[in-house]
Write a protein that holds these residues in place. Structure first.
Motif, short mmCIF file in Angstrom:
data_model
loop_
_atom_site.label_atom_id
_atom_site.label_comp_id
_atom_site.label_asym_id
_atom_site.label_seq_id
_atom_site.Cartn_x
_atom_site.Cartn_y
_atom_site.Cartn_z
N LEU A 196 -34.42 85.34 9.72
CA LEU A 196 -32.92 84.55 10.83
C LEU A 196 -31.86 84.05 9.37
CD1 LEU A 196 -31.80 82.50 12.96
CD2 LEU A 196 -33.44 80.55 12.19
N SER A 197 -32.51 83.99 8.02
CA SER A 197 -31.63 83.25 6.80
C SER A 197 -30.74 84.03 6.89
CB SER A 197 -32.06 82.82 6.13
OG SER A 197 -32.75 84.56 5.24
N GLU A 198 -30.65 85.45 7.82
CA GLU A 198 -29.98 86.99 7.04
C GLU A 198 -28.43 86.13 7.84
OE1 GLU A 198 -32.47 89.74 7.24
OE2 GLU A 198 -33.10 89.43 4.28
N GLN A 199 -28.71 86.22 9.80
CA GLN A 199 -28.18 85.71 10.60
C GLN A 199 -27.50 84.89 11.29
OE1 GLN A 199 -29.80 88.38 13.51
NE2 GLN A 199 -31.64 89.09 12.24
N CYS A 200 -28.02 83.62 10.03
CA CYS A 200 -26.66 83.01 10.75
C CYS A 200 -26.43 81.91 9.42
CB CYS A 200 -27.08 82.10 11.91
SG CYS A 200 -28.83 80.73 11.36
N ASP A 201 -26.02 80.60 9.41
CA ASP A 201 -25.51 80.05 8.60
C ASP A 201 -26.03 78.62 8.27
OD1 ASP A 201 -23.25 79.43 10.22
OD2 ASP A 201 -22.06 78.97 8.28
N TYR A 202 -26.35 78.48 9.55
CA TYR A 202 -27.50 76.62 10.04
C TYR A 202 -28.58 76.90 9.59
CZ TYR A 202 -25.05 77.81 14.53
OH TYR A 202 -24.11 77.57 15.53
N PRO A 203 -28.42 75.26 9.17
CA PRO A 203 -29.60 74.76 8.65
C PRO A 203 -30.99 74.85 9.49
CG PRO A 203 -28.65 73.16 9.63
CD PRO A 203 -27.74 74.25 9.73
N LEU A 204 -32.27 75.50 8.45
CA LEU A 204 -33.66 75.78 8.84
C LEU A 204 -34.52 74.60 9.38
CD1 LEU A 204 -33.37 79.30 7.84
CD2 LEU A 204 -32.11 77.91 9.67
N HIS A 205 -35.17 74.89 9.88
CA HIS A 205 -36.45 73.67 10.16
C HIS A 205 -37.58 74.24 9.72
CE1 HIS A 205 -38.96 69.76 10.81
NE2 HIS A 205 -39.12 71.36 11.90
N LEU A 206 -38.67 73.92 8.91
CA LEU A 206 -39.83 75.35 8.43
C LEU A 206 -40.89 74.07 9.48
CD1 LEU A 206 -39.09 76.10 4.84
CD2 LEU A 206 -38.03 76.94 6.56
N GLY A 207 -41.07 75.78 9.87
CA GLY A 207 -43.33 74.89 10.55
C GLY A 207 -43.43 76.21 10.32
N VAL A 208 -45.16 76.02 10.67
CA VAL A 208 -46.00 76.60 11.07
C VAL A 208 -46.30 75.83 12.59
CG1 VAL A 208 -49.11 78.12 10.65
CG2 VAL A 208 -46.73 77.97 8.87
N THR A 209 -46.53 76.16 13.51
CA THR A 209 -47.11 75.67 14.59
C THR A 209 -48.31 75.49 14.39
OG1 THR A 209 -46.44 75.06 16.78
CG2 THR A 209 -46.42 77.24 16.23
N GLU A 210 -49.28 74.34 15.31
CA GLU A 210 -50.65 74.61 15.61
C GLU A 210 -51.23 75.23 14.69
OE1 GLU A 210 -49.08 76.97 17.77
OE2 GLU A 210 -48.63 75.40 19.09
N ALA A 211 -50.92 75.01 12.99
CA ALA A 211 -51.00 75.12 12.03
C ALA A 211 -52.81 74.88 11.98
CB ALA A 211 -50.90 74.47 11.34
#
Length: 371
Positions: A207-222
């Motif tokens: 995703l970081s290579e394909q857009c310049d939107y800010p990214l919210h990180l999360g491992v869901t149901e960790a």
């Protein structure tokens, strides 16, 4: 802290800042996200949102723990009706978490929420409302988070990829972004969460290579506290060290305050947040001449809430103890019922074991006096 340099990085280094992925910046209720802004820590309330008092009380607890942005679930009309009071009285920006019902998006915007999260996998009812949502959000200055989860991936993408792969998550997110982009709306941040840290890392890299939107990180149901902490720390550590990620949430099967504590600790460990207290303590072994576990717990309790950044070493023997203690701001090397107290590598006094904690606190106060 101005008067004393304790040897800890107060803020990210120039090298760390240079590694950050370049993204556009959003204003989430006064908290900048992306565009080189410090990585922010989020959590989510576990109360019924309709219970305004309980929700605000939990938000206050999260705020006190260092949370900067909070998300609340809005699955019902009662929850939507509670949003104006919550958004108005919360000390930190409130994000409304919306699934299935487009009307709650408009309710959240009208209520003064700082942002809205929508999920592409549950967005069937949104398809013909995207234009209206984009206009309402644009007019109110409210960003939208496109939140993709492996557990709610669009059926078409499951058929295409066979499972929730990194590629499927990214395609889902970018497809949803494109719907908003068609209406000229780009105040978007994205998350592509997965319970497997390796898939999650791969998805964010793509995703970081394909857009310049800010990214919210999360491992869901960790998972529970220990498992979820490890999975999140591993995934966030990889991505943040590569400059990927603008805001984080540690998802734990634990009270949300614990999510905030873990998130802050991860950022501190990576030099992305000013450290406050760091206890450097040995794991103990047959050489230890003091109960390291209890001593470390007592030291941590004594320094809880200490206002200045501080690295404290708690060592149980003379083998590695003196060397490790010298690397800390203050420290103790224990043995034979006594403790050698170090300040910036120099022994300043030797005290009985029962007085170690008191001596460390005294030296710390003297060290930081006037700072």
């Amino acid at each position: 802290m101005n008067a004393v340099n304790l040897g800890l990085p107060a803020f990210p280094t120039a090298e760390t800042r240079e590694r950050r992925r370049i993204s556009r910046q959003l204003d989430v209720g006064g908290v900048p996200v992306g565009g080189g802004a410090p990585v922010s820590v989020q959590s989510m309330t576990t109360t019924l949102t309709a219970d305004v008092n309980a929700t605000l009380q939990q938000i206050a607890q999260l705020t006190a723990a260092g949370c900067q942005i909070v998300r609340v679930a809005v699955p019902s009309q009662d929850d939507a009706d509670a949003l104006p009071a919550i958004a108005k009285k919360s000390q930190i920006p409130v994000i409304a978490d919306i699934h299935f019902q487009p009307k709650y998006v408009f309710a959240a915007i009208d209520a003064g929420c700082a942002a809205v999260r929508v999920n592409p996998g549950n967005i069937k009812a949104f398809d013909d409302k995207v234009g209206e949502i984009a206009r309402a959000a644009e007019d109110a200055g409210v960003p939208i988070r496109i939140g993709v989860n492996a557990g709610s991936l669009d059926k078409r993408l499951y058929e295409k990829y066979g499972k929730a792969t990194a590629e499927a998550l990214v395609e889902s997110a970018l497809w949803e972004c494109s719907l908003f982009e068609e209406h000229g709306f780009r105040d978007i941040k994205i998350s592509v969460k997965h319970h497997d840290p390796l898939v999650m890392v791969a998805a964010y890299r793509l995703l970081s290579e394909q857009c310049d939107y800010p990214l919210h990180l999360g491992v869901t149901e960790a998972g529970p506290l220990m498992q979820g902490t490890v999975k999140s720390a591993v995934a966030f550590g990889i991505l943040l060290s590569e400059g990927i990620g603008d805001t984080i949430r540690v998802s734990l099967s634990a009270p949300p305050v614990e999510e905030v504590k873990v998130g802050i600790s991860i950022l501190e460990s990576l030099g992305l947040r000013r450290r406050h207290l760091e206890i450097v303590s040995c794991p103990s072994c047959g050489r230890a001449q003091v109960d390291v576990y209890k001593l470390a717990e007592r030291v941590q309790a004594a320094f809880d809430g200490f206002p200045n950044p501080l690295r404290v070493a708690v060592m149980g023997c003379v083998v590695n103890g003196p060397g490790e203690a010298r690397e800390a701001d203050i420290g103790v090397s224990s043995g034979n019922g006594k403790g050698q107290i170090f300040v910036h590598g120099e022994v300043v006094r030797t005290v009985p074991e029962a007085q170690i904690v008191e001596a460390l606190v005294e030296e710390a106060l003297a060290l930081t006096e006037g700072s």
